[in-house]
Structure formats: structure tokens, C-alpha cells
Scaffold this active site. Structure first.
Site, PDB file in Angstrom:
ATOM      1  N   PRO A  10       2.140   7.624  -2.701  1.00  0.00           N
ATOM      2  CG  PRO A  10       3.219   6.864  -0.796  1.00  0.00           C
ATOM      3  CD  PRO A  10       2.027   6.599  -1.662  1.00  0.00           C
ATOM      4  CG  ASN A  11       7.382  10.051  -2.205  1.00  0.00           C
ATOM      5  OD1 ASN A  11       7.449  11.204  -1.814  1.00  0.00           O
ATOM      6  ND2 ASN A  11       7.501   9.017  -1.394  1.00  0.00           N
ATOM      7  NE  ARG A  18      10.107   8.523  -5.980  1.00  0.00           N
ATOM      8  CZ  ARG A  18       9.317   7.513  -5.709  1.00  0.00           C
ATOM      9  NH1 ARG A  18       8.204   7.355  -6.388  1.00  0.00           N
ATOM     10  NH2 ARG A  18       9.618   6.668  -4.751  1.00  0.00           N
ATOM     11  CE1 TYR A  23      10.009   4.035  -9.066  1.00  0.00           C
ATOM     12  CE2 TYR A  23      11.371   5.739  -8.046  1.00  0.00           C
ATOM     13  CZ  TYR A  23      10.683   4.552  -7.961  1.00  0.00           C
ATOM     14  OH  TYR A  23      10.649   3.856  -6.777  1.00  0.00           O
ATOM     15  CG  ASN A  74       2.631   2.605  -8.349  1.00  0.00           C
ATOM     16  OD1 ASN A  74       3.021   2.116  -7.281  1.00  0.00           O
ATOM     17  ND2 ASN A  74       3.458   3.058  -9.270  1.00  0.00           N
ATOM     18  CB  ALA A  77       6.660   3.933  -0.007  1.00  0.00           C
ATOM     19  CD  GLU A  98       1.063  -4.905  -5.905  1.00  0.00           C
ATOM     20  OE1 GLU A  98       0.442  -5.963  -5.628  1.00  0.00           O
ATOM     21  OE2 GLU A  98       2.161  -4.624  -5.415  1.00  0.00           O
ATOM     22  CG  HIS A 100       4.903  -1.948  -8.163  1.00  0.00           C
ATOM     23  ND1 HIS A 100       4.753  -1.051  -7.129  1.00  0.00           N
ATOM     24  CD2 HIS A 100       4.255  -3.072  -7.802  1.00  0.00           C
ATOM     25  CE1 HIS A 100       4.054  -1.629  -6.165  1.00  0.00           C
ATOM     26  NE2 HIS A 100       3.730  -2.845  -6.549  1.00  0.00           N
ATOM     27  CG  LEU A 101       5.974   3.740 -12.619  1.00  0.00           C
ATOM     28  CD1 LEU A 101       6.284   5.030 -11.900  1.00  0.00           C
ATOM     29  CD2 LEU A 101       5.535   4.002 -14.042  1.00  0.00           C
ATOM     30  CB  SER A 102      10.957   0.169 -10.580  1.00  0.00           C
ATOM     31  OG  SER A 102      10.348   0.046  -9.299  1.00  0.00           O
ATOM     32  NE  ARG A 107      13.829   0.132  -7.017  1.00  0.00           N
ATOM     33  CZ  ARG A 107      13.086   1.192  -6.720  1.00  0.00           C
ATOM     34  NH1 ARG A 107      11.814   1.237  -7.104  1.00  0.00           N
ATOM     35  NH2 ARG A 107      13.593   2.186  -6.030  1.00  0.00           N
ATOM     36  NE  ARG A 111      12.808   0.215  -3.363  1.00  0.00           N
ATOM     37  CZ  ARG A 111      12.363   1.395  -2.915  1.00  0.00           C
ATOM     38  NH1 ARG A 111      11.085   1.640  -2.854  1.00  0.00           N
ATOM     39  NH2 ARG A 111      13.219   2.332  -2.527  1.00  0.00           N
TER      40      ARG A 111
END
Ligand code: DQA
Length: 166
Positions: A10-11, A18, A23, A74, A77, A98, A100-102, A107, A111
Site C-alpha cells: 500500500p501507498n 509521497r 522515499y 515490499n 505498512a 523482503e 524496504h526503501l527506507s 525510524r 516499524r
């Protein structure tokens, strides 16, 4: 030929606009184009899909049982909330990376926990869009190693890089 399913949660359709400070400015279309180019270079097939709907991601994971050798996901959330996505990945038992960009561990506290990590063969977090390309490379190496051990039909890809002295 090796076939890999790449799922964006999502997103991630809003990448580019965003929360750019987290990101970056690369859009999802640009990421998918880079994934397709890398797949071509590695001589593998990829399908890339994005959904904002948990159940749709679960269905796609289930469908990957036939026709795919591995999954890159990815979960966005849903990483931090979804037992359903974890269970789907455990059920299909395909090697999964898996992404993740960040760097999720730098964070907010919520998370730091991933429901997915426990059923993934690897996790890449914090490389930005390059994480997907590194995941492709790593997953392919893993599949070829497994194939070599089990005699499975994942054949060695044709390397397109030319050797300097060849
Ligand atoms: C994300 C990290 C998640 O915590 C977040 O909810 C996302 C994106 C990442 O790629 O860094 O939507 O998965």
C-alpha cells in the site's frame, strides 16, 4: 527460465510525491522499469504488481505457487501488521526477499517489527530503489544454488557482460 513475482504494498503507488525526504523522488513506474531492465540483463522473467489491498496481495502470493520460483515483496505498512501476508508466504514456501526503501530500524519504533522477516530468506532495508535490484540478484543466486543441489529446472542464465580479454 527463472520467474520472480515482485509485489509492492500500500501507498507505494504514490512514490515520487509521497514523503520525498524519506522515499526520494523515484516513481514506482521508474522502479518497475529498472527491475525489468535488470531482469532482462540477468535473463530472468519478472512480474511486478502493486496493491493497496491486503487480501489482493494474499491472493497473488497464493497464485505464485504455480509458475514462479521466488517472490520479492515490499509489504509497506502491512510489514508491521499483517499476519495474513506472513501466513500466505509461509504457505507457498517460495524463497522470498523482503525489501524496504527506507531503513525501517532507524525510524519509529512501530516499524522495527516485521511480521514478514521470520518467513523471508532475506531482508534489504535502506538501499532505496536499488534494494529491489539487489534482491533480484541475490534471489537468483539462491535459486541457482538450490537448483544445482536439487537438479531443478532453474538453468544457469546467459551472462551478457563481456569479459575484457575475451
Ligand atoms: C516501507 C517502510 C514501511 O514502514 C512503510 O509503511 C512503507 C514503506 C519502505 O519501503 O521503506 O510504506 O516499506
Amino acid at each position: 527460465m527463472v520467474r520472480i513475482l515482485v509485489l509492492h504494498g500500500p501507498n507505494l503507488n504514490l512514490l515520487g510525491t509521497r514523503e520525498q525526504s524519506i522515499y526520494g523522488t523515484t516513481t514506482l513506474d521508474e522502479i518497475d522499469a529498472a527491475i525489468a531492465q535488470t531482469a532482462e540483463n540477468l535473463n530472468i522473467e519478472v512480474d511486478t504488481r502493486q496493491s493497496n489491498v491486503e487480501g489482493e496481495l494474499v491472493t497473488w502470493i497464493q497464485e505464485a505457487r504455480t509458475g514462479y520460483h521466488g517472490i520479492i515483496i515490499n509489504p509497506a505498512a502491512y510489514t508491521h501488521t499483517s499476519v495474513a501476508i506472513r501466513d500466505a508466504l509461509a504457505a507457498v514456501a517460495l524463497p522470498t526477499v523482503e525489501v524496504h526503501l527506507s531503513n525501517i530500524y532507524q525510524r519509529e519504533e512501530f516499524r522495527h517489527h516485521s511480521y514478514i522477516a521470520g518467513v523471508a530468506m532475506a531482508q534489504l532495508s535502506g538501499f532505496g530503489p536499488a534494494g529491489y535490484l539487489l534482491a533480484l540478484q541475490g534471489l537468483l543466486e539462491h535459486l541457482l544454488e538450490q537448483g544445482a543441489k536439487t537438479g531443478a529446472a532453474t538453468s544457469k542464465p546467459v551472462r551478457r557482460t563481456r569479459r575484457r580479454n575475451a
